[in-house]
Structure formats: structure tokens, C-alpha cells
Scaffold this motif. Sequence first.
Motif, PDB file in Angstrom:
ATOM      1  N   ILE A  94      40.172  17.190  44.135  1.00 61.18           N
ATOM      2  CA  ILE A  94      39.510  18.496  44.107  1.00 61.18           C
ATOM      3  C   ILE A  94      40.477  19.522  44.684  1.00 61.18           C
ATOM      4  O   ILE A  94      40.989  19.345  45.792  1.00 61.18           O
ATOM      5  CB  ILE A  94      38.222  18.489  44.944  1.00 61.18           C
ATOM      6  N   TYR A  95      40.706  20.608  43.945  1.00 62.09           N
ATOM      7  CA  TYR A  95      41.570  21.698  44.410  1.00 62.09           C
ATOM      8  C   TYR A  95      40.733  22.971  44.555  1.00 62.09           C
ATOM      9  O   TYR A  95      40.552  23.706  43.591  1.00 62.09           O
ATOM     10  CB  TYR A  95      42.708  21.946  43.425  1.00 62.09           C
ATOM     11  N   PRO A  96      40.202  23.265  45.749  1.00 66.99           N
ATOM     12  CA  PRO A  96      39.438  24.496  45.934  1.00 66.99           C
ATOM     13  C   PRO A  96      40.359  25.695  46.122  1.00 66.99           C
ATOM     14  O   PRO A  96      41.522  25.550  46.521  1.00 66.99           O
ATOM     15  CB  PRO A  96      38.632  24.218  47.204  1.00 66.99           C
ATOM     16  N   SER A  97      39.830  26.875  45.829  1.00 73.30           N
ATOM     17  CA  SER A  97      40.555  28.133  46.092  1.00 73.30           C
ATOM     18  C   SER A  97      39.728  28.980  47.040  1.00 73.30           C
ATOM     19  O   SER A  97      38.536  29.221  46.802  1.00 73.30           O
ATOM     20  CB  SER A  97      40.788  28.912  44.796  1.00 73.30           C
ATOM     21  N   ALA A  98      40.349  29.425  48.136  1.00 72.90           N
ATOM     22  CA  ALA A  98      39.667  30.257  49.126  1.00 72.90           C
ATOM     23  C   ALA A  98      39.572  31.697  48.628  1.00 72.90           C
ATOM     24  O   ALA A  98      40.282  32.111  47.699  1.00 72.90           O
ATOM     25  CB  ALA A  98      40.404  30.201  50.454  1.00 72.90           C
ATOM     26  N   SER A  99      38.708  32.481  49.260  1.00 81.06           N
ATOM     27  CA  SER A  99      38.500  33.861  48.811  1.00 81.06           C
ATOM     28  C   SER A  99      38.582  34.887  49.937  1.00 81.06           C
ATOM     29  O   SER A  99      38.560  36.078  49.676  1.00 81.06           O
ATOM     30  CB  SER A  99      37.127  33.982  48.135  1.00 81.06           C
ATOM     31  N   LYS A 100      38.667  34.439  51.184  1.00 83.17           N
ATOM     32  CA  LYS A 100      38.605  35.363  52.319  1.00 83.17           C
ATOM     33  C   LYS A 100      39.994  35.643  52.892  1.00 83.17           C
ATOM     34  O   LYS A 100      40.886  34.805  52.800  1.00 83.17           O
ATOM     35  CB  LYS A 100      37.711  34.786  53.424  1.00 83.17           C
ATOM     36  N   LYS A 101      40.168  36.794  53.483  1.00 89.35           N
ATOM     37  CA  LYS A 101      41.331  37.096  54.319  1.00 89.35           C
ATOM     38  C   LYS A 101      42.632  36.597  53.690  1.00 89.35           C
ATOM     39  O   LYS A 101      43.273  35.674  54.182  1.00 89.35           O
ATOM     40  CB  LYS A 101      41.139  36.492  55.710  1.00 89.35           C
ATOM     41  N   MET A 102      43.017  37.214  52.586  1.00 92.69           N
ATOM     42  CA  MET A 102      44.249  36.829  51.883  1.00 92.69           C
ATOM     43  C   MET A 102      44.210  35.373  51.423  1.00 92.69           C
ATOM     44  O   MET A 102      45.190  34.628  51.538  1.00 92.69           O
ATOM     45  CB  MET A 102      45.485  37.085  52.751  1.00 92.69           C
ATOM     46  N   ASN A 103      43.057  34.966  50.919  1.00 98.55           N
ATOM     47  CA  ASN A 103      42.873  33.606  50.404  1.00 98.55           C
ATOM     48  C   ASN A 103      43.126  32.532  51.463  1.00 98.55           C
ATOM     49  O   ASN A 103      43.757  31.505  51.191  1.00 98.55           O
ATOM     50  CB  ASN A 103      43.756  33.356  49.186  1.00 98.55           C
ATOM     51  N   CYS A 104      42.618  32.765  52.665  1.00101.09           N
ATOM     52  CA  CYS A 104      42.629  31.751  53.712  1.00101.09           C
ATOM     53  C   CYS A 104      41.256  31.102  53.780  1.00101.09           C
ATOM     54  O   CYS A 104      40.233  31.768  53.589  1.00101.09           O
ATOM     55  CB  CYS A 104      42.953  32.362  55.078  1.00101.09           C
TER      56      CYS A 104
END
Length: 452
Positions: A94-104
Amino acid sequence: MKRLLAAFAGVCAAVLCALAALVAAPPAVAATLTEVTNFGSNPGNLRMHLYVPNNVQQNPAIVLAMHTCGGTGPGFYSSTEFASLADRYGFIVIYPSASKKMNCFDNWSEASKVRGGQTDPVSLMSMVTYVEQQYHGDPNRVYATGSSSGAMMTNAMLALYPEVFKAGAAFMGVPFTCFPNEAAYNPAGNSSPCVGKTAQQWGDAARNANPGYRGPWPRMQLWHGTSDTVVNYAELEEEIKQWTNVHGLSQTPTSTDSPQSGWNRRRYADASGTVQVEAYTIQGAGHSLPAGGMAAVAIQFFGLTGSGPSQSPSPSAAVSPSASPSVSPSASPSVSPSASPSNPQQGASCRITYRANTWNNGFTADVTITNTGTAPVNGWTVTWTWPGNQQIVGAWNAGITQSGAQVTARNVSYNAAVSAGGSTSFGFQGAYSGSNATPAGFALNGAACTTA
């Protein structure tokens, strides 16, 4: 002679036909990274990409692989070796992508430090449950790994959901609960934000996320470069403090070696010889891990290469690897207790406290038994009936069997006795569809209990 020539011509024709068939045959289609958009509850607003190799196992292991700040799931897929290792060993990534604070990934909010908090960890748990249900992923072989921000989230996921993850590998991370708030989450501007706490304090931070948990904690592998100027190398020692303390181990390693030039490894084994924590110091490396070959070492530490730890810790009670959350309610996954109650006392006075942490199509539950009678209980069996289609897929501190909607939980060897006025607890992981309603009632050794 004519017969010989005719036979030779026939052989040639057959060979040419075979060669033509080989040329004409389309090449095998390589597995590709696929985005999943409806994976369940997603309070963190994450994106999910999934890599399922062509040779995926029937009940595959699951590896949650998390990127650095500024990265994406597809970027981590293309820049690391986890997908090629999945091709070799048949697990799912599973490869999730973050969305907050410059993708952190959110490692700073109060919600990120509690089970069921409405932020990134709940979204990540939804992804794991999705793979367990849709691909019959093995709930007894779920692992987390990540780099920088993803390493920080690896520490968090293993602390928040220790019954779900069996091991983790954190590259350039910090301990769980390092950052008190979002303003403090600036590793590049404060490269050693988490130095100074004792091992006990770090261990307590993990234990306090699950005060009722008594099962085995996940094994942890830690990596850091000595020349990292983004997340200081000093953070490796803080992570070691946290996880050795959680496992009840000394901070003095049981062995040290150099697996290859520039790699210094410290191992921390328990009394049985199983390595519960290991730490890699990479001489001269900056903020650039995992580098070549490191993902393979992590996968081996997980036990997915067939040459992992000689003893792989598992819950005192767990379903067999062939079981999956998608089995029908008529199935009976069995969780064998290490000890059955001897001479269970009938008619005991009791109170049951049931607390569930629910995400989309999956949940964990903590059950506390309080003996409200005047005599001790020596051996206990708790029974209940599900109001819906809940299905137990793993358990700790109890042996659990399920037949249809009927569930029976029995003590294990170390928690059979409950003194008058005393209590004990157990827990489990489950799957469901529709609603996850609380059971209407519980019984202890055949006698109905009050609920709280």
C-alpha cells in the motif's frame, strides 16, 4: 529417401510453427500501480495507491509503505525497491499519499496520538482493512515502513495499533509523540526535537496509547544516517529507547556487527533469542534512506523472505493465516487459548466494559471483565452474540472462537484468575459491513453480566 525428406520437412515445419507461436505470443503484462478511491473512512484526506504483484500469494502479507514530506505514494513506489520485492515474494504494498503540511503525514496533532483519532492513522487503517477484505490479506502479516515523515508515521501506527502490525521498519524517523503540536513539526528547522526523555518516558508514551493492551508489541527495525541534517542522527537513540523499553529490554544491545561496509547494526533480543529491536547506523549517510538494498533487509526482518526471525512473535491467540475478514458469518475462525479454564465458577457476579474503535469495515475492541462478586473467579469464559455480521479475525489476551453470530472468549494461562473486586481485559480485531453495533449483553461463565 523421400520419406526421410518428408519427415525432416515435417519436423522443420513443427519447429517453425512453434517459433512463430512464441514470437506471436504477447508478453506477460507487468503488474502496475493502481489508485483506490473508495477504500473507507478517510478523515486524513489521504490518497491510496496499491501494488498487487502478478504472483500475489493466496493470503498475502501487507506492507504499508509511506513517503517523506513533499513526496507521494507513486513517488515512493518508483524510488524504492518494495514493489520489486513484492514481485519476488508475493506480498501486497500500500502506497498512501499525505495531504497536510507540504504532503507530510500528520505526526503532530492530538488526534494523531490516540486510537481512532480523526486524522491520518484512521485513514491508513482503512487502507489495511480494504486490502484484507478485497484481497484476502493475511491479518497476521501486516507491516509498516516509511522514510522521514513516513518513518514517523511507522512509529505511530505500531504504537497506536500494536495488535494489527507485526513489525515495522523506520528510516530516519523520530519516536511516537515526539511533536507536541504542528508548530513544533519542523524537522529541518529543529533537527533534534525529541532528545532528552528517558526510555521509560518514551515507553510510557506508546503504552498510554493502549492502556488496556497486554499482547505482544510489534518488532521494530530503525535506520539513520550519521550525516542527516534534516532529522538529526540523535533521534535514532530516542527511538531505540522507546522500543526497547516497550519490549522490556535493556538499552545495551545483545549483539553488534557490520553487515556490510559502513553499516553498523545493534540488535536487542529477548530471553528466547528473538530480535525484537534492531538499529542500523549508516556512516556518512544524509537524509537519503532507504538506499539500495535496505528495503530487502527490512522485508527480511519482517520475515517475508523465508529467512526471517527464528521466532516470530504473534498474539497469544490469533486466527490462522488462511482466515480472512471476508469469510461468511457461518464460518468459524478459531483462536485457540493457551489454557482453558479449569473448574470455571458458575453464576459469578460481573460487569463487562466494551469499547470499540471502528473504521470503515474494520474495528478493534477492548473488553474489561470486572468481578463484582465476593469470591475469586478461577478460569473464565465470556460469551456474547453479535447483533450484525461482525467477524473476529485476531485476538489478544484470550482464546476466541466464533460460530455464526455466537462468540466465546476464554482466558489464557496468565489471566485465568480474577480476584473479588478485580478485573482483567482482552481484545480483538474484527471486520463487518453495514453497522458495527455493540452486543446487547455478555455472560461470564454462563451468568449474565451488567454492562458499562
